[in-house]
Design a protein around this motif. Structure first.
Motif, PDB file in Angstrom:
ATOM      1  N   GLU A 138       5.493   0.604 -15.020  1.00 20.44           N
ATOM      2  CA  GLU A 138       6.545   1.605 -14.879  1.00 20.44           C
ATOM      3  C   GLU A 138       7.261   1.462 -13.539  1.00 20.44           C
ATOM      4  N   ILE A 139       8.572   1.356 -13.589  1.00 20.14           N
ATOM      5  CA  ILE A 139       9.375   1.185 -12.383  1.00 20.14           C
ATOM      6  C   ILE A 139       9.739   2.559 -11.833  1.00 20.14           C
ATOM      7  N   GLN A 140       9.323   2.796 -10.588  1.00 21.37           N
ATOM      8  CA  GLN A 140       9.614   4.073  -9.927  1.00 21.37           C
ATOM      9  C   GLN A 140      10.681   3.921  -8.847  1.00 21.37           C
ATOM     10  N   GLN A 141      10.602   2.847  -8.085  1.00 19.55           N
ATOM     11  CA  GLN A 141      11.503   2.612  -6.955  1.00 19.55           C
ATOM     12  C   GLN A 141      12.024   1.172  -7.050  1.00 19.55           C
ATOM     13  N   PRO A 142      13.059   0.940  -7.850  1.00 24.13           N
ATOM     14  CA  PRO A 142      13.491  -0.423  -8.180  1.00 24.13           C
ATOM     15  C   PRO A 142      13.684  -1.364  -6.997  1.00 24.13           C
ATOM     16  N   MET A 143      14.380  -0.971  -5.974  1.00 27.46           N
ATOM     17  CA  MET A 143      14.641  -1.893  -4.866  1.00 27.46           C
ATOM     18  C   MET A 143      13.367  -2.226  -4.103  1.00 27.46           C
ATOM     19  N   LYS A 144      12.530  -1.221  -3.870  1.00 26.67           N
ATOM     20  CA  LYS A 144      11.270  -1.466  -3.170  1.00 26.67           C
ATOM     21  C   LYS A 144      10.360  -2.363  -4.006  1.00 26.67           C
ATOM     22  N   GLU A 145      10.343  -2.126  -5.313  1.00 20.21           N
ATOM     23  CA  GLU A 145       9.489  -2.934  -6.182  1.00 20.21           C
ATOM     24  C   GLU A 145      10.001  -4.370  -6.284  1.00 20.21           C
ATOM     25  N   PHE A 146      11.302  -4.543  -6.365  1.00 15.63           N
ATOM     26  CA  PHE A 146      11.872  -5.889  -6.406  1.00 15.63           C
ATOM     27  C   PHE A 146      11.508  -6.649  -5.126  1.00 15.63           C
ATOM     28  N   THR A 147      11.674  -5.993  -3.993  1.00 15.64           N
ATOM     29  CA  THR A 147      11.324  -6.606  -2.713  1.00 15.64           C
ATOM     30  C   THR A 147       9.833  -6.917  -2.651  1.00 15.64           C
ATOM     31  N   ALA A 148       9.002  -5.973  -3.078  1.00 17.68           N
ATOM     32  CA  ALA A 148       7.552  -6.176  -3.042  1.00 17.68           C
ATOM     33  C   ALA A 148       7.135  -7.347  -3.927  1.00 17.68           C
ATOM     34  N   LEU A 149       7.696  -7.439  -5.121  1.00 15.67           N
ATOM     35  CA  LEU A 149       7.335  -8.536  -6.023  1.00 15.67           C
ATOM     36  C   LEU A 149       7.741  -9.890  -5.438  1.00 15.67           C
ATOM     37  N   ASN A 150       8.912  -9.953  -4.834  1.00 15.53           N
ATOM     38  CA  ASN A 150       9.341 -11.202  -4.193  1.00 15.53           C
ATOM     39  C   ASN A 150       8.445 -11.536  -2.999  1.00 15.53           C
ATOM     40  N   ASN A 151       8.058 -10.523  -2.243  1.00 15.07           N
ATOM     41  CA  ASN A 151       7.153 -10.765  -1.117  1.00 15.07           C
ATOM     42  C   ASN A 151       5.779 -11.222  -1.602  1.00 15.07           C
ATOM     43  N   ILE A 152       5.317 -10.671  -2.712  1.00 12.49           N
ATOM     44  CA  ILE A 152       4.050 -11.111  -3.293  1.00 12.49           C
ATOM     45  C   ILE A 152       4.163 -12.580  -3.698  1.00 12.49           C
ATOM     46  N   ALA A 153       5.260 -12.942  -4.336  1.00 10.42           N
ATOM     47  CA  ALA A 153       5.470 -14.342  -4.713  1.00 10.42           C
ATOM     48  C   ALA A 153       5.429 -15.228  -3.474  1.00 10.42           C
ATOM     49  N   ILE A 205       0.835  -1.205   0.000  1.00  8.18           N
ATOM     50  CA  ILE A 205       0.000   0.000   0.000  1.00  8.18           C
ATOM     51  C   ILE A 205       0.866   1.250   0.000  1.00  8.18           C
ATOM     52  N   ASP A 206       1.947   1.248   0.765  1.00  8.49           N
ATOM     53  CA  ASP A 206       2.858   2.404   0.780  1.00  8.49           C
ATOM     54  C   ASP A 206       3.497   2.621  -0.591  1.00  8.49           C
ATOM     55  N   LEU A 207       3.826   1.537  -1.280  1.00  4.31           N
ATOM     56  CA  LEU A 207       4.501   1.633  -2.570  1.00  4.31           C
ATOM     57  C   LEU A 207       3.558   2.079  -3.680  1.00  4.31           C
ATOM     58  N   TRP A 208       2.365   1.490  -3.739  1.00  2.00           N
ATOM     59  CA  TRP A 208       1.466   1.751  -4.870  1.00  2.00           C
ATOM     60  C   TRP A 208       0.203   2.527  -4.510  1.00  2.00           C
ATOM     61  N   GLY A 209       0.113   3.013  -3.281  1.00  2.47           N
ATOM     62  CA  GLY A 209      -1.021   3.836  -2.879  1.00  2.47           C
ATOM     63  C   GLY A 209      -2.179   3.003  -2.334  1.00  2.47           C
ATOM     64  N   GLU A 210      -3.059   3.679  -1.601  1.00  8.42           N
ATOM     65  CA  GLU A 210      -4.167   2.978  -0.949  1.00  8.42           C
ATOM     66  C   GLU A 210      -5.097   2.296  -1.940  1.00  8.42           C
ATOM     67  N   ASP A 211      -5.441   2.984  -3.010  1.00 11.89           N
ATOM     68  CA  ASP A 211      -6.400   2.409  -3.949  1.00 11.89           C
ATOM     69  C   ASP A 211      -5.812   1.200  -4.677  1.00 11.89           C
ATOM     70  N   LEU A 212      -4.734   1.426  -5.430  1.00  8.46           N
ATOM     71  CA  LEU A 212      -4.126   0.332  -6.195  1.00  8.46           C
ATOM     72  C   LEU A 212      -3.511  -0.708  -5.272  1.00  8.46           C
ATOM     73  N   GLY A 213      -2.799  -0.271  -4.249  1.00 11.58           N
ATOM     74  CA  GLY A 213      -2.202  -1.201  -3.301  1.00 11.58           C
ATOM     75  C   GLY A 213      -3.266  -2.069  -2.636  1.00 11.58           C
ATOM     76  N   GLY A 214      -4.389  -1.455  -2.287  1.00 12.72           N
ATOM     77  CA  GLY A 214      -5.489  -2.206  -1.694  1.00 12.72           C
ATOM     78  C   GLY A 214      -6.050  -3.249  -2.649  1.00 12.72           C
ATOM     79  N   GLN A 215      -6.160  -2.885  -3.925  1.00  9.84           N
ATOM     80  CA  GLN A 215      -6.631  -3.842  -4.930  1.00  9.84           C
ATOM     81  C   GLN A 215      -5.659  -5.016  -5.065  1.00  9.84           C
TER      82      GLN A 215
END
Length: 104
Positions: free
Chosen positions: A76-91, A14-24
């Motif tokens: 679109e990649i905005q924050q590479p390290m945070k996004e990499f971590t988030a994607l791995n956590n999602i997996a 949610i912090d990375l992609w916002g309440e609306d999209l992150g919540g989805q």
């Protein structure tokens, strides 16, 4: 993984992609079918090498195991390290795990 760990990952999304999209994305993770595969299997059999772009490679794996979740993740990649971590956590939340530690 504890409830607190899961809560922290959801909050990071949610912090990375916002309440609306992150919540989805959180809802999609929660409702998506889960897998039981090792990280090594995930990388070898579900991810596609993307010329050294590890974020794109993990994203391609998510598209294979949870297309409904991956469809919500911005291209679109905005924050590479945070996004990499988030994607791995999602997996991980979807059931990808280390060889000797199946998901809780």
């Amino acid at each position: 993984m504890t409830y607190e760990d899961i809560k922290e990952i959801y909050q990071d999304i949610i912090d990375l992609w916002g309440e609306d999209l992150g919540g989805q994305i959180v809802v999609a993770i929660h409702t998506a079918p889960h897998v039981d595969i090792t990280y090594q299997d995930f990388m070898r059999n579900y991810c596609v090498a993307c010329r050294g772009n590890w974020i794109a490679m993990v994203y391609s794996g998510l598209k294979n195991i949870a297309p409904s979740v991956a469809a919500l993740i911005p291209d679109e990649i905005q924050q590479p390290m945070k996004e990499f971590t988030a994607l791995n956590n999602i997996a991980y939340l979807l059931g990808v795990h280390e060889a000797d530690a199946p998901p809780d």
